[in-house]
Design a protein around this motif. Structure first.
Motif, PDB file in Angstrom:
ATOM      1  N   TYR A  15     -10.933   3.537  -5.389  1.00 58.99           N
ATOM      2  CA  TYR A  15      -9.624   2.963  -5.041  1.00 58.99           C
ATOM      3  C   TYR A  15      -8.934   3.810  -3.976  1.00 58.99           C
ATOM      4  O   TYR A  15      -8.328   3.298  -3.024  1.00 58.99           O
ATOM      5  N   GLN A  68      -4.447   2.768   4.968  1.00 58.41           N
ATOM      6  CA  GLN A  68      -3.393   3.638   5.485  1.00 58.41           C
ATOM      7  C   GLN A  68      -3.722   4.117   6.899  1.00 58.41           C
ATOM      8  O   GLN A  68      -2.848   4.278   7.742  1.00 58.41           O
ATOM      9  N   GLY A 100       0.835  -1.211   0.000  1.00 62.57           N
ATOM     10  CA  GLY A 100       0.000   0.000   0.000  1.00 62.57           C
ATOM     11  C   GLY A 100       0.863   1.252   0.000  1.00 62.57           C
ATOM     12  O   GLY A 100       0.548   2.249  -0.662  1.00 62.57           O
ATOM     13  N   TRP A 117      -7.748   2.613  -0.247  1.00 62.63           N
ATOM     14  CA  TRP A 117      -6.338   2.811   0.132  1.00 62.63           C
ATOM     15  C   TRP A 117      -6.236   3.637   1.413  1.00 62.63           C
ATOM     16  O   TRP A 117      -5.463   3.294   2.329  1.00 62.63           O
ATOM     17  N   LEU A 134       2.084   1.852  -3.448  1.00 62.38           N
ATOM     18  CA  LEU A 134       1.065   2.496  -4.290  1.00 62.38           C
ATOM     19  C   LEU A 134       0.935   3.985  -3.958  1.00 62.38           C
ATOM     20  O   LEU A 134       0.727   4.814  -4.853  1.00 62.38           O
ATOM     21  N   GLY A 135       1.084   4.306  -2.684  1.00 60.92           N
ATOM     22  CA  GLY A 135       1.030   5.719  -2.285  1.00 60.92           C
ATOM     23  C   GLY A 135       2.126   6.516  -2.966  1.00 60.92           C
ATOM     24  O   GLY A 135       1.945   7.680  -3.329  1.00 60.92           O
TER      25      GLY A 135
END
Ligand SMILES: C[S@@+](CC[C@H](N)C(=O)[O-])C[C@H]1O[C@@H](n2cnc3c(N)ncnc32)[C@H](O)[C@@H]1O
Length: 356
Positions: free
Chosen positions: A64, A72, A30, A68, A33-34
Motif C-alpha cells: 500500500y 504522491q 491520497g 501511495w 491518507l498521508g
C-alpha cells in the motif's frame, strides 16, 4: 435551438481546468491518507528511503505504501530516485504536510474531503426531496471540525478575548460564560482552564459532541465547566456575562430566535462574542476569495443542510456582515464591533453588547 458560436480555445482551457480540479480532488484523498497514516510525519524524519523502510517505520503494509508513494510522486509531492529505489519528502513540502506544521498542516485540511463525501447521498436526496442532513449523520465530520477548532482556538481564542477591553481581567476575577453550540467544547474548556474563577457552560444539540466535551473536562480535572445536550435557543434569562457563538449561528435552525434568547440570557452590559465567516451574502463578491468554493461546499453538506434538517432557516455559511448586523440589532444588541484577527482573514469576530 439557436446556433451560437463557441470560443473553442476558452472551452478547451475550461475543460483542462476541470480535469485538473478532479485530479486535485483525487490527489486530496491520497494526501488525507498521508496524514491519517502519519506517512508524511515519518517521511519528514527519514533520509531518502526505500518503500520497505518507510513502511516499516510507519508500521504499514509495504504494498500500500508503494502504491501511495507512486501517486504522491505523480502529484508532485514526493521525490524519487529510481536507481536507488528511494523516496523522500522535500523539506519545503514537509512544512505544509506534517503535524509539526500545526495550523499550516494542509494534509489535515485534505482529511476533510472524505467525511464530506460520505454525506453526498444524503445531500443528493435533500436536493430532490427537500429537508436536510441531521447533525447525527455528521459525527465523523464533526470530529474533524473539532480537531480544526482545537488547533484554531489554541491560536485565536486569546486574541479574540483580547479584542474586548478588560475582558481577560473580568474572566480572571470570575464571570459566567456560555459557549452556545460548543461542539466538542474546545473554547469552553480552554477558558475554564485558563480562568479557574469563571464558571463555564457549554450547550450543543449533538450528544456525541457533549460526551467529548465532558470527557475533555474530566481529563483536565475542571470543576468549573459543565456541558449539556441542549438547544442554544433554550436559555436561562440574565444568567451570563459572556456568551460565545463561534462558527455556529449560521448553522442553527432558528438563528434569529436564538440571538434573541442569547440577548435575554446576558446580564445588562454582558457580551456576545460571535465568529462568522468573512464572506458576503452576494455570491459575486466572494469570487476571488481563495477558499470560497470550499466554504460553499462546507455549507451545502454541513451548515445549510444541518439547519434545514430541523425545518430551519438554512442561512448557509455566507450570510455575511450585511445580514449579520441587522440580525444582531433586531435581537436587541446596541453596540456591535467587528474585528478581523491578524493571521485569520477567514473570520469576522463580532463583539455585541447588551445595554446596561
Ligand atoms: C461548526 S460547529 C461549531 C462548534 C464550536 N462552536 C466550534 O467552533 O468548534 C456547529 C455546532 O452547532 C451545533 N448546533 C447546531 N444546531 C444547534 C442548536 N440548535 N443548539 C445548539 N447547538 C447546535 C452543532 O451540533 C455543532 O456542534
Amino acid at each position: 435551438m439557436a446556433v451560437v458560436d463557441v470560443d473553442a480555445t476558452g472551452a478547451e482551457e475550461f475543460a483542462g481546468r476541470m480535469l485538473g480540479t478532479v485530479n486535485g480532488a483525487m490527489l486530496a484523498l491520497g494526501i488525507s491518507l498521508g496524514h491519517r497514516t502519519s506517512l508524511y510525519d515519518v517521511l519528514a524524519e527519514l533520509e531518502p528511503a526505500t518503500s520497505e523502510r518507510i513502511a516499516e517505520h510507519a508500521g504499514l503494509q509495504e504494498r500500500y505504501v508503494r502504491e501511495w508513494l507512486a501517486g504522491q510522486l505523480a502529484g508532485g509531492i514526493i521525490e524519487h530516485d529510481p536507481q536507488a529505489g528511494t523516496w523522500w519528502l522535500p523539506r519545503e513540502h514537509a512544512l505544509s504536510l506534517t503535524r509539526t506544521a500545526g495550523p499550516n498542516n494542509i494534509a489535515f485540511m485534505a482529511s476533510a474531503v472524505s467525511p464530506f463525501a460520505e454525506l453526498e447521498d444524503d445531500v443528493l436526496a435533500a436536493f430532490r426531496d427537500g429537508g436536510g442532513v441531521p447533525w447525527s449523520r455528521m459525527e465523523r465530520l464533526q470530529a474533524w471540525q473539532s480537531e480544526l477548532s482545537y488547533g484554531y482556538y489554541h491560536y485565536a481564542l486569546d486574541a479574540a478575548l483580547g479584542l474586548v477591553e478588560r475582558l481577560p481581567d473580568r474572566l480572571r476575577a470570575g464571570i459566567d460564560v456560555l459557549d452556545a453550540g460548543c461542539g466538542h467544547g474546545h473554547a469552553a474548556l480552554r477558558i475554564a482552564d485558563a480562568y479557574p474563577a469563571s464558571r463555564v457552560v457549554g450547550y450543543d444539540v449533538a450528544s456525541a459532541a457533549i460526551a467529548a466535551a465532558r470527557a475533555g473536562a474530566e481529563a483536565l480535572g475542571l470543576r468549573n465547566a459543565r456541558f449539556e445536550v441542549r438547544d442554544a435557543a433554550d436559555l436561562e434569562r440574565e444568567a451570563y456575562d459572556l456568551v460565545l457563538g463561534l462558527d455556529v449561528v449560521h448553522d442553527l435552525a432558528r438563528p434569529y430566535e436564538t440571538l434573541r434568547a442569547i440577548h435575554g440570557s446576558l446580564r445588562p452590559g454582558g457580551l456576545l462574542l460571535m465568529a462568522e465567516h468573512a464572506l458576503s451574502h452576494r455570491p459575486e463578491e466572494n469570487v476571488g476569495h481563495p477558499l470560497a468554493a470550499t466554504f460553499y461546499t462546507v455549507s451545502l453538506f454541513h451548515c445549510m443542510a444541518g439547519s434545514l434538517s430541523d425545518d430551519g432557516e438554512g442561512l448557509g455559511i455566507a450570510w455575511g456582515e450585511e445580514r449579520i448586523r441587522p440580525a444582531l440589532a433586531e435581537a436587541g444588541f446596541g453596540a456591535v464591533g467587528s474585528h478581523v484577527l491578524e493571521g485569520d482573514p477567514f473570520n469576522i469576530y463580532y463583539a455585541a453588547q447588551r445595554d446596561r
